[in-house]
Design a protein around this motif. Sequence first.
Motif, mmCIF file in Angstrom:
data_model
loop_
_atom_site.group_PDB
_atom_site.id
_atom_site.type_symbol
_atom_site.label_atom_id
_atom_site.label_comp_id
_atom_site.label_asym_id
_atom_site.label_seq_id
_atom_site.Cartn_x
_atom_site.Cartn_y
_atom_site.Cartn_z
ATOM 1 N N GLY A 41 -40.886 8.952 -17.073
ATOM 2 C CA GLY A 41 -41.745 7.546 -15.989
ATOM 3 C C GLY A 41 -41.968 7.721 -14.973
ATOM 4 O O GLY A 41 -42.291 6.956 -14.563
ATOM 5 N N ALA A 42 -40.964 9.032 -14.106
ATOM 6 C CA ALA A 42 -41.338 8.662 -12.636
ATOM 7 C C ALA A 42 -41.213 10.303 -12.367
ATOM 8 O O ALA A 42 -40.663 10.358 -11.943
ATOM 9 C CB ALA A 42 -40.173 7.737 -12.251
ATOM 10 N N VAL A 43 -42.195 10.805 -11.127
ATOM 11 C CA VAL A 43 -42.312 11.574 -10.511
ATOM 12 C C VAL A 43 -43.179 11.283 -8.685
ATOM 13 O O VAL A 43 -44.175 10.201 -8.795
ATOM 14 C CB VAL A 43 -43.639 12.272 -10.561
ATOM 15 C CG1 VAL A 43 -43.308 14.288 -10.081
ATOM 16 C CG2 VAL A 43 -42.701 13.565 -12.072
ATOM 17 N N LEU A 44 -41.972 11.661 -8.023
ATOM 18 C CA LEU A 44 -42.354 11.607 -6.675
ATOM 19 C C LEU A 44 -42.386 13.306 -5.996
ATOM 20 O O LEU A 44 -41.238 13.934 -5.612
ATOM 21 C CB LEU A 44 -41.451 10.619 -5.567
ATOM 22 C CG LEU A 44 -40.832 10.624 -4.334
ATOM 23 C CD1 LEU A 44 -42.513 10.151 -3.922
ATOM 24 C CD2 LEU A 44 -40.347 10.087 -3.490
ATOM 25 N N LEU A 45 -43.315 12.801 -5.436
ATOM 26 C CA LEU A 45 -44.289 14.281 -4.992
ATOM 27 C C LEU A 45 -43.988 14.281 -2.949
ATOM 28 O O LEU A 45 -44.420 12.890 -2.456
ATOM 29 C CB LEU A 45 -45.531 14.759 -4.799
ATOM 30 C CG LEU A 45 -45.722 16.409 -4.437
ATOM 31 C CD1 LEU A 45 -45.013 17.332 -5.267
ATOM 32 C CD2 LEU A 45 -47.277 15.868 -4.982
ATOM 33 N N ASP A 46 -42.350 14.825 -2.434
ATOM 34 C CA ASP A 46 -42.220 14.863 -1.061
ATOM 35 C C ASP A 46 -42.893 15.857 -0.566
ATOM 36 O O ASP A 46 -43.194 16.804 -0.528
ATOM 37 C CB ASP A 46 -40.893 14.458 -1.344
ATOM 38 C CG ASP A 46 -39.931 14.308 0.702
ATOM 39 O OD1 ASP A 46 -41.256 14.654 1.007
ATOM 40 O OD2 ASP A 46 -38.674 13.705 0.218
#
Lengths: 112, 139
Positions: A41-46
Amino acid sequence: MQTEWEWKDEAIVARVDGRVDGANAREFQQGLAAVIKASAGAVLLDMEKLSYISSAGLRVVLLAAKELRTQGSKFAICSLSASILEVFKISGFDQIVQIYGSQDEALAALNG
Amino acid sequence: MSETLALTVETKPEELSRIAEAVEDLGSRMDWPPAVVFRVNLVLEEVSINIMNYAYDDGLHEFEITFTAEPDALTIEVVDDGRPFDPLSDALQPDVDAAIEDRSIGGLGIHLVKTMVDELSYRRERGKNRLTLVSRIGE
């Protein structure tokens, strides 16, 4: 350079640190491939701990963005240094990937 | 105060960290802000990777990087004896406004170089590519 990740609600947060250059972009790609595979559903690249990225690393980000889009997942990037944000803007990547100032802000948008 | 530094680099990606170290050492001696060190690192990596990937058909080759650092400007000359390549006219022009589906990475490195340096010039001379990059410091 290392890529670590964890779940935060419905999103995976992946953190990359150090330098991503032409010599280690392949490792970065492998790290993100594992994230993409696990995601739902969702990926955040920090990028808070990322000190440097060149076009070799941008290529990996672009491939990840395309793949996540194909599988119908959301994708965002957060916490870029001023220099890295400049590289994203010159490359026009700020128009194809959502960029947020902080992880909290990004997660609110992704999980909201 | 000015300083000249010459590096001989082999066409293999492991050399990128050696180039980055040289830039960081020079930057700390010249007291460059971190943003300048970042830019210099980036443009030099993009130019070097291009030579490593495209200048030669095979085998290990060497090319030269010369830095001339002055308080207000850095001049970098990169010289290789690979196939002729003028980044000002021969590089792909990336479409940085294209939609994500149509986006490719080709030409992006050179686009970054062109955008991030203040002056860029190219000469083909006696069988060698000579690329000169000038970055003004403190603007």
